[in-house]
Motif scaffolding. Structure first.
Motif, mmCIF file in Angstrom:
data_model
loop_
_atom_site.group_PDB
_atom_site.id
_atom_site.type_symbol
_atom_site.label_atom_id
_atom_site.label_comp_id
_atom_site.label_asym_id
_atom_site.label_seq_id
_atom_site.Cartn_x
_atom_site.Cartn_y
_atom_site.Cartn_z
ATOM 1 N N HIS A 212 0.844 -1.185 0.000
ATOM 2 C CA HIS A 212 0.000 0.000 0.000
ATOM 3 C C HIS A 212 0.884 1.241 0.000
ATOM 4 O O HIS A 212 1.792 1.365 0.831
ATOM 5 C CB HIS A 212 -0.919 0.025 1.224
ATOM 6 N N ALA A 213 0.614 2.160 -0.924
ATOM 7 C CA ALA A 213 1.299 3.453 -0.975
ATOM 8 C C ALA A 213 0.343 4.501 -0.420
ATOM 9 O O ALA A 213 -0.739 4.733 -0.980
ATOM 10 C CB ALA A 213 1.707 3.794 -2.396
ATOM 11 N N LEU A 214 0.733 5.136 0.683
ATOM 12 C CA LEU A 214 -0.168 6.006 1.430
ATOM 13 C C LEU A 214 0.407 7.415 1.543
ATOM 14 O O LEU A 214 1.617 7.600 1.693
ATOM 15 C CB LEU A 214 -0.375 5.457 2.843
ATOM 16 N N TYR A 266 2.376 -5.666 3.665
ATOM 17 C CA TYR A 266 1.602 -6.379 4.685
ATOM 18 C C TYR A 266 1.616 -7.879 4.421
ATOM 19 O O TYR A 266 1.481 -8.324 3.271
ATOM 20 C CB TYR A 266 0.149 -5.914 4.677
ATOM 21 N N ASP A 267 1.771 -8.625 5.492
ATOM 22 C CA ASP A 267 1.520 -10.065 5.482
ATOM 23 C C ASP A 267 0.165 -10.250 6.162
ATOM 24 O O ASP A 267 0.069 -10.225 7.384
ATOM 25 C CB ASP A 267 2.619 -10.799 6.240
ATOM 26 N N VAL A 272 4.936 -5.609 7.621
ATOM 27 C CA VAL A 272 6.212 -6.299 7.821
ATOM 28 C C VAL A 272 7.396 -5.541 7.243
ATOM 29 O O VAL A 272 8.551 -5.885 7.515
ATOM 30 C CB VAL A 272 6.162 -7.715 7.223
ATOM 31 N N ALA A 273 7.150 -4.502 6.465
ATOM 32 C CA ALA A 273 8.238 -3.712 5.894
ATOM 33 C C ALA A 273 7.665 -2.384 5.422
ATOM 34 O O ALA A 273 6.464 -2.271 5.138
ATOM 35 C CB ALA A 273 8.911 -4.443 4.735
ATOM 36 N N TYR A 288 13.936 6.454 4.469
ATOM 37 C CA TYR A 288 14.184 5.360 5.408
ATOM 38 C C TYR A 288 13.416 4.116 4.994
ATOM 39 O O TYR A 288 12.332 4.184 4.408
ATOM 40 C CB TYR A 288 13.778 5.768 6.832
ATOM 41 N N TRP A 289 13.990 2.982 5.360
ATOM 42 C CA TRP A 289 13.397 1.694 5.039
ATOM 43 C C TRP A 289 13.667 0.743 6.196
ATOM 44 O O TRP A 289 14.649 0.894 6.936
ATOM 45 C CB TRP A 289 14.002 1.145 3.735
ATOM 46 N N GLY A 290 12.815 -0.253 6.353
ATOM 47 C CA GLY A 290 13.069 -1.295 7.331
ATOM 48 C C GLY A 290 12.130 -2.466 7.126
ATOM 49 O O GLY A 290 11.106 -2.359 6.433
ATOM 50 N N SER A 291 12.498 -3.604 7.733
ATOM 51 C CA SER A 291 11.718 -4.826 7.587
ATOM 52 C C SER A 291 11.908 -5.673 8.837
ATOM 53 O O SER A 291 12.986 -5.669 9.436
ATOM 54 C CB SER A 291 12.179 -5.602 6.349
#
Length: 383
Positions: A212-214, A266-267, A272-273, A288-291
């Protein structure tokens, strides 16, 4: 021209309409979201900058008969973290010679390796701002003044002023000449790189996640809680501790939702990331990014390809942050980054000047070589 200079102790001392009249005077979306009053204030209010962070907020403003005419985001630094124009070697060299590199004065947007104006206001005031900042450096016993990620125009205009040095480094940017779709971009690549990118996107989709791009009011506090967890994990691994506080993300929700593109994977119903981007007038800035788990190729999908999808749909280019030669194969080409440096000690300034001359030559050669290895099809013409 008689100007009054004031060095403030925080963004809260400057009325937002006055500052933004210089930082984002254009109507509609600001060209640079990072020099807006709301972004710099969010750093202060969230205690991401200020006491104990090594970033003492000291914005400089110039007034003409009480009217704010020019400004400069400015910080007193006690280290070189969170800057992305690396000068650790300079600090070590000066300290080996018996000098003290810290504290220093820095005109920058903290933790944000994105090019933008550092001299806010009409170009006629650039020299006055730079001369005032140099006087502050000299008068307060600081070792040096650094203006990082300024525009090329600013760098060229002020190089040489009272011994000011210009530095060129490089990043990877994705340029958009007006692509109508992601496939239109792929059509410009060599067959091998086109297949690689398609394979990466297929791999990312194979995990069964939904993306999803929000932006704007579609972003909720729960989304920020998820993004904070992702950021905290990545920050701990990369920097030892995250630069930004949890409260900064709350500030973004309150004041900057419309400036943000949040891409979440999303899982089922569990995020989840995620990747956090800021939206400018002409540029989408990846930050920024993360998982929470390892998903092959998901980083490329969320940080690069989703950003490119959004940029194509909205007529933007993409700056994906600092470093990362892996960006080259995905269409992000090397670009020059400019900064200005004034150093108090004449002998040390001369040594840095010699270094920068060689560095500019080396960076120029590196950009030329890297560009030749880019993923785009080579255009040949028949004689």
């Amino acid at each position: 021209m008689t100007l009054d200079a004031t060095l403030h102790t925080g963004m809260a001392e400057i009325p937002a309409p006055e500052w933004d009249g210089l930082a984002c005077h254009e109507s509609g979306r600001p060209h640079d979201p990072f020099t807006t009053h709301r972004f710099l204030s969010a750093l202060d209010r969230s205690r991401s900058t200020g006491k104990g962070t090594g970033w003492q907020t000291r914005p400089l403003v110039l007034r003409d008969q009480g009217r704010l005419v020019a400004a400069m985001p400015l910080y007193v630094k006690s280290h070189s973290q969170g800057e992305y124009i690396f000068d650790h070697g300079w600090a070590e060299a000066l300290e080996r010679a018996g000098g003290s590199y810290y504290p220093k004065l820095q005109s920058a947007v903290p933790f944000t390796p994105a090019t933008g104006r550092r001299f806010l206001g009409a170009p006629d005031y650039r020299t006055a701002l730079m001369e005032t900042a140099i006087d502050l450096t000299r008068g307060n016993g600081l070792s040096s003044l650094h203006v990082t990620f300024c525009t090329k125009e600013e760098a060229l205009a002020l190089t040489g002023l009272d011994g000011t040095l210009r530095r060129i480094t490089q990043q990877y940017h994705w340029e958009n000449p007006g692509y109508t779709s992601f496939d239109a971009f792929l059509a410009e690549l060599s067959s091998r790189k086109r297949k690689m990118i398609r394979k990466e996107r297929e791999t990312a989709r194979s995990h069964g996640l939904t993306i999803h791009a929000l932006t704007g009011d579609d972003i909720t506090p729960d989304h920020w809680a998820a993004m904070w967890a992702f950021y905290q994990d990545t920050g701990s691994r990369k920097w030892g501790r995250p630069y930004l506080t949890r409260e900064f993300f709350d500030e973004l929700h309150t004041t900057m939702r419309d400036d943000v593109l949040l891409v979440l994977a999303y899982d089922g119903t569990k995020p989840v990331a995620g990747a956090l981007n800021f939206i400018g007038r002409q540029t989408l800035y990846g930050r920024y990014w993360g998982s929470v788990a390892e998903y092959p190729c998901l980083h490329f999908e969320l940080c690069y390809y989703q950003a490119m999808d959004y940029a194509i749909a909205h007529g933007l280019r993409v700056e994906a942050g600092a470093q990362g030669e892996h960006k080259l194969a995905r269409g992000y080409l090397p670009a020059e980054i400019h900064s200005l440096h004034w150093i108090e000690n004449p002998s040390f300034r001369a040594a840095v000047a010699r270094y920068l001359t060689e560095e500019r030559r080396a960076v120029g050669e590196e950009i030329e070589v890297l560009t030749s290895y880019g993923p785009f099809r080579k255009v040949t013409t028949d004689d």
